[in-house]
Design a protein around this motif. Structure first.
Motif, mmCIF file in Angstrom:
data_model
loop_
_atom_site.group_PDB
_atom_site.id
_atom_site.type_symbol
_atom_site.label_atom_id
_atom_site.label_comp_id
_atom_site.label_asym_id
_atom_site.label_seq_id
_atom_site.Cartn_x
_atom_site.Cartn_y
_atom_site.Cartn_z
ATOM 1 N N TYR A 144 0.819 -1.207 0.000
ATOM 2 C CA TYR A 144 0.000 0.000 0.000
ATOM 3 C C TYR A 144 0.857 1.264 0.000
ATOM 4 O O TYR A 144 0.497 2.270 -0.625
ATOM 5 C CB TYR A 144 -0.934 -0.001 1.213
ATOM 6 C CG TYR A 144 -2.234 -0.713 0.961
ATOM 7 C CD1 TYR A 144 -3.221 -0.124 0.162
ATOM 8 C CD2 TYR A 144 -2.488 -1.968 1.502
ATOM 9 C CE1 TYR A 144 -4.424 -0.780 -0.073
ATOM 10 C CE2 TYR A 144 -3.689 -2.626 1.272
ATOM 11 C CZ TYR A 144 -4.648 -2.032 0.483
ATOM 12 O OH TYR A 144 -5.845 -2.676 0.245
ATOM 13 N N ASN A 157 2.456 1.470 -3.647
ATOM 14 C CA ASN A 157 1.408 1.722 -4.634
ATOM 15 C C ASN A 157 0.700 3.045 -4.361
ATOM 16 O O ASN A 157 0.173 3.671 -5.287
ATOM 17 C CB ASN A 157 0.404 0.576 -4.626
ATOM 18 C CG ASN A 157 -0.678 0.743 -5.677
ATOM 19 O OD1 ASN A 157 -1.818 1.076 -5.357
ATOM 20 N ND2 ASN A 157 -0.327 0.516 -6.938
ATOM 21 N N GLY A 158 0.711 3.470 -3.087
ATOM 22 C CA GLY A 158 0.082 4.744 -2.763
ATOM 23 C C GLY A 158 0.763 5.921 -3.429
ATOM 24 O O GLY A 158 0.125 6.959 -3.685
ATOM 25 N N ALA A 188 1.711 5.945 -6.412
ATOM 26 C CA ALA A 188 1.124 6.030 -7.753
ATOM 27 C C ALA A 188 -0.175 6.836 -7.748
ATOM 28 O O ALA A 188 -0.517 7.484 -8.736
ATOM 29 C CB ALA A 188 0.874 4.622 -8.298
ATOM 30 N N ARG A 189 -0.898 6.799 -6.648
ATOM 31 C CA ARG A 189 -2.162 7.533 -6.570
ATOM 32 C C ARG A 189 -1.929 9.037 -6.510
ATOM 33 O O ARG A 189 -2.781 9.827 -6.928
ATOM 34 C CB ARG A 189 -2.958 7.074 -5.349
ATOM 35 C CG ARG A 189 -3.256 5.583 -5.327
ATOM 36 C CD ARG A 189 -4.102 5.212 -4.119
ATOM 37 N NE ARG A 189 -5.435 5.807 -4.221
ATOM 38 C CZ ARG A 189 -6.458 5.252 -4.861
ATOM 39 N NH1 ARG A 189 -6.296 4.081 -5.481
ATOM 40 N NH2 ARG A 189 -7.626 5.843 -4.910
ATOM 41 N N GLN A 190 -0.779 9.446 -5.970
ATOM 42 C CA GLN A 190 -0.483 10.865 -5.825
ATOM 43 C C GLN A 190 0.414 11.405 -6.932
ATOM 44 O O GLN A 190 0.529 12.617 -7.087
ATOM 45 C CB GLN A 190 0.181 11.109 -4.463
ATOM 46 C CG GLN A 190 -0.662 10.649 -3.274
ATOM 47 C CD GLN A 190 0.071 10.808 -1.963
ATOM 48 O OE1 GLN A 190 1.184 11.304 -1.905
ATOM 49 N NE2 GLN A 190 -0.572 10.373 -0.879
ATOM 50 N N SER A 246 0.159 11.630 -13.861
ATOM 51 C CA SER A 246 -0.136 10.513 -14.764
ATOM 52 C C SER A 246 1.052 10.149 -15.642
ATOM 53 O O SER A 246 1.266 8.970 -15.950
ATOM 54 C CB SER A 246 -1.342 10.855 -15.642
ATOM 55 O OG SER A 246 -1.096 12.030 -16.391
ATOM 56 N N ASP A 274 3.315 7.831 -13.691
ATOM 57 C CA ASP A 274 2.753 6.481 -13.615
ATOM 58 C C ASP A 274 2.944 5.745 -14.934
ATOM 59 O O ASP A 274 3.264 4.551 -14.950
ATOM 60 C CB ASP A 274 1.263 6.556 -13.273
ATOM 61 C CG ASP A 274 1.029 6.946 -11.820
ATOM 62 O OD1 ASP A 274 1.996 6.937 -11.043
ATOM 63 O OD2 ASP A 274 -0.127 7.266 -11.483
ATOM 64 N N GLY A 324 -8.656 -0.516 -2.992
ATOM 65 C CA GLY A 324 -7.958 0.756 -2.932
ATOM 66 C C GLY A 324 -6.628 0.795 -3.634
ATOM 67 O O GLY A 324 -5.913 1.799 -3.552
ATOM 68 N N GLN A 330 -4.199 1.072 -6.893
ATOM 69 C CA GLN A 330 -4.240 1.621 -8.241
ATOM 70 C C GLN A 330 -3.378 0.741 -9.126
ATOM 71 O O GLN A 330 -2.154 0.719 -8.998
ATOM 72 C CB GLN A 330 -3.725 3.063 -8.272
ATOM 73 C CG GLN A 330 -3.700 3.641 -9.688
ATOM 74 C CD GLN A 330 -3.602 5.146 -9.686
ATOM 75 O OE1 GLN A 330 -4.044 5.803 -8.744
ATOM 76 N NE2 GLN A 330 -3.029 5.707 -10.743
ATOM 77 N N TYR A 345 4.965 -1.023 -7.317
ATOM 78 C CA TYR A 345 4.390 0.302 -7.571
ATOM 79 C C TYR A 345 3.171 0.186 -8.481
ATOM 80 O O TYR A 345 2.165 0.889 -8.297
ATOM 81 C CB TYR A 345 5.458 1.185 -8.214
ATOM 82 C CG TYR A 345 5.044 2.598 -8.535
ATOM 83 C CD1 TYR A 345 5.347 3.644 -7.675
ATOM 84 C CD2 TYR A 345 4.376 2.914 -9.726
ATOM 85 C CE1 TYR A 345 4.991 4.953 -7.970
ATOM 86 C CE2 TYR A 345 4.007 4.210 -10.028
ATOM 87 C CZ TYR A 345 4.317 5.226 -9.147
ATOM 88 O OH TYR A 345 3.960 6.518 -9.453
#
Length: 242
Positions: free
Chosen positions: A17, A20-21, A23-25, A28, A31, A104, A106, A162
């Motif tokens: 988490y 990978n978190g 990547a959420r922030q 684009s 990513d 949750g 991504q 990631y």
């Protein structure tokens, strides 16, 4: 096996988490870059690194070139063998991919090929196995380039977590599998490959694969250039002095 099939230890999931978190922030474009690197780019870089090492191997003296070239051939062969070992291992463990068990996440999708990967199991990571096997195999042939290859393999593992496609332990397992297959079987592989590579090096048609043009084969033992007898050598020296 129960720990793996039920989602792994808490530290495994928490690291997933956390990585990978990011990547959420992240933007684009970042990513996208990481997903492309994790799916294709780093493996391509490793292949190019092997080719670059081959270029340097051909400039070495014959004896060293044969050993280095044999090790370089073993790198992709060992990586392929590690993937074959991993195939039944994945089925035996049967650990689902993390996004199938945890909400949750991504999941980064760089292209159509990754869609197939989403339907299979997670442990151990094929990408991590392949990357580390190539890196360690390259290390056997060339220490400096091998360290770069191992560094790229570590980056490959981070990318896979990631992207939300693997747990950290999937990646660590891949690193261990790739390293073990390449190193444990290296002595046997070298014993089998060295005579073949030496025969190739001595061939007038395909010898360029092992040695650069102009690099002569070492003179076999017993066929050394004949020495001039001392008496003849003194006569020759006197003629030159006159």
């Amino acid at each position: 096996m129960a720990g793996l099939t039920s989602g792994g230890p808490n530290v495994d999931v928490s690291l997933l988490y956390e990585l990978n978190g990011v990547a959420r922030q992240a933007p684009s474009w970042l990513d996208r870059a990481v997903s492309l690197a994790g799916e294709y780019g780093i493996l391509l870089a490793l292949v190019l690194l092997v080719l670059w090492c081959w270029r340097g191997v051909r400039r070495q003296d014959e004896a060293t070139a044969v050993e280095s070239f044999a090790a370089l051939v073993w790198a992709p062969l060992g990586a392929g063998l590690a993937l074959l070992v991993n195939a039944p291992l994945r089925e035996f463990v049967g650990r689902p991919r993390p996004f199938r068990q945890h909400e949750g996440l991504q999941v980064l999708d760089p292209g159509p090929g990754i869609g197939l990967a989403k339907s299979d199991f997670s442990f151990v990571s094929d990408h991590a196995t392949l990357a580390m096997a190539l890196g360690v195999g390259l290390f056997v042939a060339n220490r400096k380039l091998g360290l770069i290859g191992i560094g790229l393999a570590l980056a490959e593992g981070l990318c896979r977590v990631y992207m939300g496609l693997h747990y950290p332990t999937d990646v660590i397992g891949g690193f261990a599998l790739g390293t073990a297959v390449v190193l444990v079987l290296a002595p046997l592989a070298m014993a089998l490959l060295n005579p073949v590579v030496r025969a190739v090096a001595g061939s007038p048609r395909v010898g360029w694969l092992v040695r650069a043009k102009g690099r002569a084969l070492p003179r076999p033992v017993g066929l050394a250039q004949p020495q001039t007898p001392p008496a003849e050598r003194r006569t020759h020296d006197n003629d030159l002095a006159a």
